[in-house]
Design a protein around this motif. Sequence first.
Motif, PDB file in Angstrom:
ATOM      1  N   GLN A   1       0.820  -1.201   0.000  1.00 29.91           N
ATOM      2  CA  GLN A   1       0.000   0.000   0.000  1.00 29.91           C
ATOM      3  C   GLN A   1       0.863   1.263   0.000  1.00 29.91           C
ATOM      4  O   GLN A   1       1.952   1.284   0.569  1.00 29.91           O
ATOM      5  CB  GLN A   1      -0.934   0.022   1.218  1.00 29.91           C
ATOM      6  N   GLN A   2       0.324   2.309  -0.611  1.00 24.39           N
ATOM      7  CA  GLN A   2       0.981   3.613  -0.602  1.00 24.39           C
ATOM      8  C   GLN A   2       0.577   4.371   0.662  1.00 24.39           C
ATOM      9  O   GLN A   2      -0.576   4.297   1.105  1.00 24.39           O
ATOM     10  CB  GLN A   2       0.584   4.422  -1.839  1.00 24.39           C
ATOM     11  N   TYR A   3       1.534   5.117   1.237  1.00 27.66           N
ATOM     12  CA  TYR A   3       1.178   5.875   2.425  1.00 27.66           C
ATOM     13  C   TYR A   3       1.842   7.250   2.441  1.00 27.66           C
ATOM     14  O   TYR A   3       2.831   7.505   1.755  1.00 27.66           O
ATOM     15  CB  TYR A   3       1.517   5.108   3.707  1.00 27.66           C
ATOM     16  N   ALA A   4       1.229   8.113   3.233  1.00 21.93           N
ATOM     17  CA  ALA A   4       1.774   9.442   3.494  1.00 21.93           C
ATOM     18  C   ALA A   4       1.982   9.577   4.997  1.00 21.93           C
ATOM     19  O   ALA A   4       1.416   8.806   5.784  1.00 21.93           O
ATOM     20  CB  ALA A   4       0.833  10.527   2.986  1.00 21.93           C
TER      21      ALA A   4
ATOM     22  N   ILE B   1      -3.360   7.397  -1.925  1.00 24.12           N
ATOM     23  CA  ILE B   1      -2.786   6.617  -0.830  1.00 24.12           C
ATOM     24  C   ILE B   1      -3.830   5.763  -0.132  1.00 24.12           C
ATOM     25  O   ILE B   1      -5.040   5.986  -0.243  1.00 24.12           O
ATOM     26  CB  ILE B   1      -2.068   7.513   0.203  1.00 24.12           C
TER      27      ILE B   1
ATOM     28  N   CYS C   1      -2.382   6.687   6.096  1.00 22.96           N
ATOM     29  CA  CYS C   1      -1.740   7.913   6.576  1.00 22.96           C
ATOM     30  C   CYS C   1      -1.221   7.651   7.983  1.00 22.96           C
ATOM     31  O   CYS C   1      -1.989   7.289   8.879  1.00 22.96           O
ATOM     32  CB  CYS C   1      -2.713   9.088   6.586  1.00 22.96           C
TER      33      CYS C   1
END
Length: 250
Positions: free
Chosen positions: A92-95, A145, A148
């Motif tokens: 997964q993409q995260y910020a 995303i 977070c």
Amino acid sequence: MCKDCGCSITHDHADHQHTHGEHHHSQLHSNPQLNDKKTLAVIHKILDKNDVEAQHNRDHFKSHHVTAFNLMSSPGSGKTTLLEHLPQYLEQQYAVIEGDLETSRDADRLIAKGINAYQIQTGSACHLDAFMVHGALHHIDLNPIDICFVENVGNLVCPASYDVGTHKNIVLLSVPEGDDKIEKYPVMFRRADVVVITKSDLLPHFDFSIEQAKQQLHKLNPSVELFVLSVKNPDSMKTFAHWITHNLEH
């Protein structure tokens, strides 16, 4: 403790009057502000407003199908280092929303790794609150995303009192800090959904008992999950990344 936010005033202390030996714990917890109705009213008002904003943040995350995790610990426990290494183990993409009193060093470190990060400089505040996180969300595009992370200000006390609008609380405790910190700072560990013991590669060099840590944790928080992790140990990182993946809200 905190003259800026009043977070030294907690509900846990108000009714804590039991004896131990020949001294009263109420003496140890003595705080004249606890008997000041005006001060308590102000603090409750601040926390109530914060809780409303926190729910607003959760609704905002939900509308974008983003799961938010609040990372809390003392300074130097390895929060930023953990976030630097997670891309190797998460699909997964995260910020990341970073919280520190001064500088943008942690956000700069993450950005250098290709991670979307935004720095909050709190000035003198010892924690993030829901309003600070809300402001940071205006600077982060949530659309691409899945996750977070909110990296809270390094502090084992104050961040536990403020809901910032995340879904889960992750508390880090590093081996060099010692396993006694769990009972010394119970509010933080009671609020945790998961506790991560970091820098476990240093266990041979420190007097830290994993078994003692487990016992203390489960007295305070029977449902808490515990991970023993080192960024130098890929298997431990994979196990923790697996937990994150299986605790996404969507």
